[in-house]
Design a protein around this motif. Sequence first.
Motif, PDB file in Angstrom:
ATOM      1  N   ASN A 235       0.806  -1.221   0.000  1.00 19.11           N
ATOM      2  CA  ASN A 235       0.000   0.000   0.000  1.00 19.11           C
ATOM      3  C   ASN A 235       0.842   1.276   0.000  1.00 19.11           C
ATOM      4  N   THR A 236       2.149   1.150   0.117  1.00 20.75           N
ATOM      5  CA  THR A 236       3.003   2.336   0.101  1.00 20.75           C
ATOM      6  C   THR A 236       3.195   2.889  -1.304  1.00 20.75           C
ATOM      7  N   LEU A 237       2.778   2.158  -2.326  1.00 20.01           N
ATOM      8  CA  LEU A 237       3.004   2.609  -3.700  1.00 20.01           C
ATOM      9  C   LEU A 237       2.292   3.933  -3.998  1.00 20.01           C
ATOM     10  N   THR A 238       1.210   4.215  -3.282  1.00 20.60           N
ATOM     11  CA  THR A 238       0.496   5.471  -3.521  1.00 20.60           C
ATOM     12  C   THR A 238       1.358   6.684  -3.170  1.00 20.60           C
ATOM     13  N   GLU A 239       2.386   6.483  -2.339  1.00 18.64           N
ATOM     14  CA  GLU A 239       3.276   7.585  -1.981  1.00 18.64           C
ATOM     15  C   GLU A 239       4.098   8.057  -3.186  1.00 18.64           C
ATOM     16  N   MET A 240       4.190   7.236  -4.209  1.00 12.61           N
ATOM     17  CA  MET A 240       4.940   7.628  -5.405  1.00 12.61           C
ATOM     18  C   MET A 240       4.148   8.598  -6.270  1.00 12.61           C
ATOM     19  N   ALA A 241       2.839   8.656  -6.087  1.00  9.67           N
ATOM     20  CA  ALA A 241       1.976   9.448  -6.968  1.00  9.67           C
ATOM     21  C   ALA A 241       1.831  10.875  -6.451  1.00  9.67           C
ATOM     22  N   TYR A 242       2.336  11.826  -7.210  1.00  8.11           N
ATOM     23  CA  TYR A 242       2.153  13.249  -6.904  1.00  8.11           C
ATOM     24  C   TYR A 242       0.784  13.714  -7.395  1.00  8.11           C
ATOM     25  N   ASN A 243       0.388  13.242  -8.569  1.00  6.23           N
ATOM     26  CA  ASN A 243      -0.900  13.613  -9.161  1.00  6.23           C
ATOM     27  C   ASN A 243      -1.978  12.672  -8.631  1.00  6.23           C
ATOM     28  N   LYS A 244      -3.051  13.250  -8.074  1.00  2.00           N
ATOM     29  CA  LYS A 244      -4.042  12.437  -7.379  1.00  2.00           C
ATOM     30  C   LYS A 244      -5.462  12.927  -7.669  1.00  2.00           C
ATOM     31  N   TYR A 245      -6.419  12.156  -7.184  1.00  4.26           N
ATOM     32  CA  TYR A 245      -7.845  12.489  -7.210  1.00  4.26           C
ATOM     33  C   TYR A 245      -8.361  12.729  -8.629  1.00  4.26           C
ATOM     34  N   PRO A 246      -8.507  11.672  -9.419  1.00  2.00           N
ATOM     35  CA  PRO A 246      -8.873  11.809 -10.830  1.00  2.00           C
ATOM     36  C   PRO A 246     -10.271  12.368 -11.076  1.00  2.00           C
ATOM     37  N   HIS A 247     -11.148  12.305 -10.064  1.00  2.00           N
ATOM     38  CA  HIS A 247     -12.503  12.826 -10.274  1.00  2.00           C
ATOM     39  C   HIS A 247     -12.563  14.348 -10.194  1.00  2.00           C
ATOM     40  N   TYR A 248     -11.491  14.962  -9.724  1.00  2.00           N
ATOM     41  CA  TYR A 248     -11.425  16.419  -9.648  1.00  2.00           C
ATOM     42  C   TYR A 248     -10.648  16.923 -10.856  1.00  2.00           C
ATOM     43  N   PHE A 259       3.415  17.497 -14.987  1.00  2.00           N
ATOM     44  CA  PHE A 259       3.927  16.661 -16.073  1.00  2.00           C
ATOM     45  C   PHE A 259       5.220  15.966 -15.654  1.00  2.00           C
ATOM     46  N   LEU A 260       6.126  16.735 -15.054  1.00  2.00           N
ATOM     47  CA  LEU A 260       7.401  16.176 -14.631  1.00  2.00           C
ATOM     48  C   LEU A 260       7.211  15.101 -13.566  1.00  2.00           C
ATOM     49  N   MET A 261       6.316  15.354 -12.601  1.00  2.00           N
ATOM     50  CA  MET A 261       6.105  14.393 -11.524  1.00  2.00           C
ATOM     51  C   MET A 261       5.412  13.125 -12.024  1.00  2.00           C
ATOM     52  N   HIS A 262       4.639  13.247 -13.090  1.00  2.00           N
ATOM     53  CA  HIS A 262       4.073  12.054 -13.733  1.00  2.00           C
ATOM     54  C   HIS A 262       5.193  11.195 -14.311  1.00  2.00           C
ATOM     55  N   GLY A 263       6.189  11.848 -14.911  1.00  2.00           N
ATOM     56  CA  GLY A 263       7.335  11.109 -15.429  1.00  2.00           C
ATOM     57  C   GLY A 263       8.107  10.403 -14.338  1.00  2.00           C
ATOM     58  N   PHE A 264       8.318  11.078 -13.209  1.00  2.00           N
ATOM     59  CA  PHE A 264       8.995  10.443 -12.084  1.00  2.00           C
ATOM     60  C   PHE A 264       8.189   9.251 -11.567  1.00  2.00           C
ATOM     61  N   PHE A 265       6.870   9.421 -11.502  1.00  5.20           N
ATOM     62  CA  PHE A 265       6.010   8.330 -11.011  1.00  5.20           C
ATOM     63  C   PHE A 265       6.190   7.069 -11.844  1.00  5.20           C
ATOM     64  N   THR A 266       6.173   7.215 -13.162  1.00  6.74           N
ATOM     65  CA  THR A 266       6.299   6.023 -14.005  1.00  6.74           C
ATOM     66  C   THR A 266       7.687   5.402 -13.871  1.00  6.74           C
ATOM     67  N   GLU A 267       8.725   6.239 -13.726  1.00  8.79           N
ATOM     68  CA  GLU A 267      10.073   5.701 -13.530  1.00  8.79           C
ATOM     69  C   GLU A 267      10.158   4.927 -12.205  1.00  8.79           C
ATOM     70  N   HIS A 268       9.600   5.485 -11.137  1.00  6.52           N
ATOM     71  CA  HIS A 268       9.661   4.830  -9.830  1.00  6.52           C
ATOM     72  C   HIS A 268       8.892   3.508  -9.838  1.00  6.52           C
ATOM     73  N   LEU A 269       7.668   3.543 -10.388  1.00  8.04           N
ATOM     74  CA  LEU A 269       6.842   2.336 -10.363  1.00  8.04           C
ATOM     75  C   LEU A 269       7.398   1.273 -11.303  1.00  8.04           C
ATOM     76  N   TYR A 270       7.923   1.707 -12.455  1.00  7.53           N
ATOM     77  CA  TYR A 270       8.557   0.744 -13.357  1.00  7.53           C
ATOM     78  C   TYR A 270       9.727   0.056 -12.675  1.00  7.53           C
ATOM     79  N   ALA A 271      10.600   0.832 -12.016  1.00  3.90           N
ATOM     80  CA  ALA A 271      11.771   0.256 -11.352  1.00  3.90           C
ATOM     81  C   ALA A 271      11.343  -0.707 -10.251  1.00  3.90           C
TER      82      ALA A 271
END
Length: 284
Positions: A235-248, A259-271
């Motif tokens: 459940n700690t994986l959510t800490e990698m996500a800077y962009n949140k709350y898709p309904h808003y 945009f940049l933090m989305h790129g970091f998120f994919t790099e972190h989760l991929y690794a």
Amino acid sequence: MSIKPNRGPSAYIKAIANDNSLPIEQAALDLWQKDLQNPLRWSIRPLLQFIFAILLHLTWLFKRLPLPQFSAHTTLQRLICWFCTHFVSKEANLLILRHYATESNILNFLAANGGADSATPVQLYPKCIADMQHASFVQHDQELFRLFAELGRHQKPAMPLSNAGLNWQHWQPLDMAQFQLQEKRTQKLDFETSHALFMCLFCLLLTREEYRDAINGFNLDQSIAIRIGHLVGDNTLTEMAYNKYPHYLVGPWNLGQRFLMHGFFTEHLYAYLQQRYSTEKTDV
């Protein structure tokens, strides 16, 4: 008081060069470290971001007017590829190509393990700038939305899946040697400066709904982290996500950072997932 010459990275840059608290591949970290030391990032980027942020909001307002909507996907992608070929630094281009692959792998992991038999895997793995003529940024966004629609409502599994129980059939580990780039002397712009120059073009050459969806697609990072966290029991994986709350739904404010933090998120989760993939293959 003595003045010391500016030689090499600062103390902070040296510190984060050795910080792997968040999972990240060394290749990505090396590229980002070099991009951070691009002098244009600290000189012209702040001014360009300020100017183009104002222009972006004016373009956003223009596209929201009750006028006939228009888009030019092919023109947009040709301009991006031309600009990347001639002006964007090698490090920034490699980070862009890596982003396609990291996000495609993450989405394909969800497609294989998310419980939806009808989910079609993503096939966006460009190996050079020219490939992005077809694996476009528009398609990159639309594939994310398509997959989420096909996955349907998320059902948390009763028990997390073991490493052996995870399905890796669509997983493609990144190999930096596969990326083909011919460096030119004019390629000087860092990642964030390049994005600042493209923000308005995206807004202008997409319909207002396409652009609104694209800049809100980042908020699905949290949903992706939650779903994968349930699958692997972390459940700690959510800490990698800077962009949140898709309904808003949000507008273009603070777009560069999001945009940049989305790129970091994919790099972190991929690794993170790549480590599990390597462990599973080693155990076999």
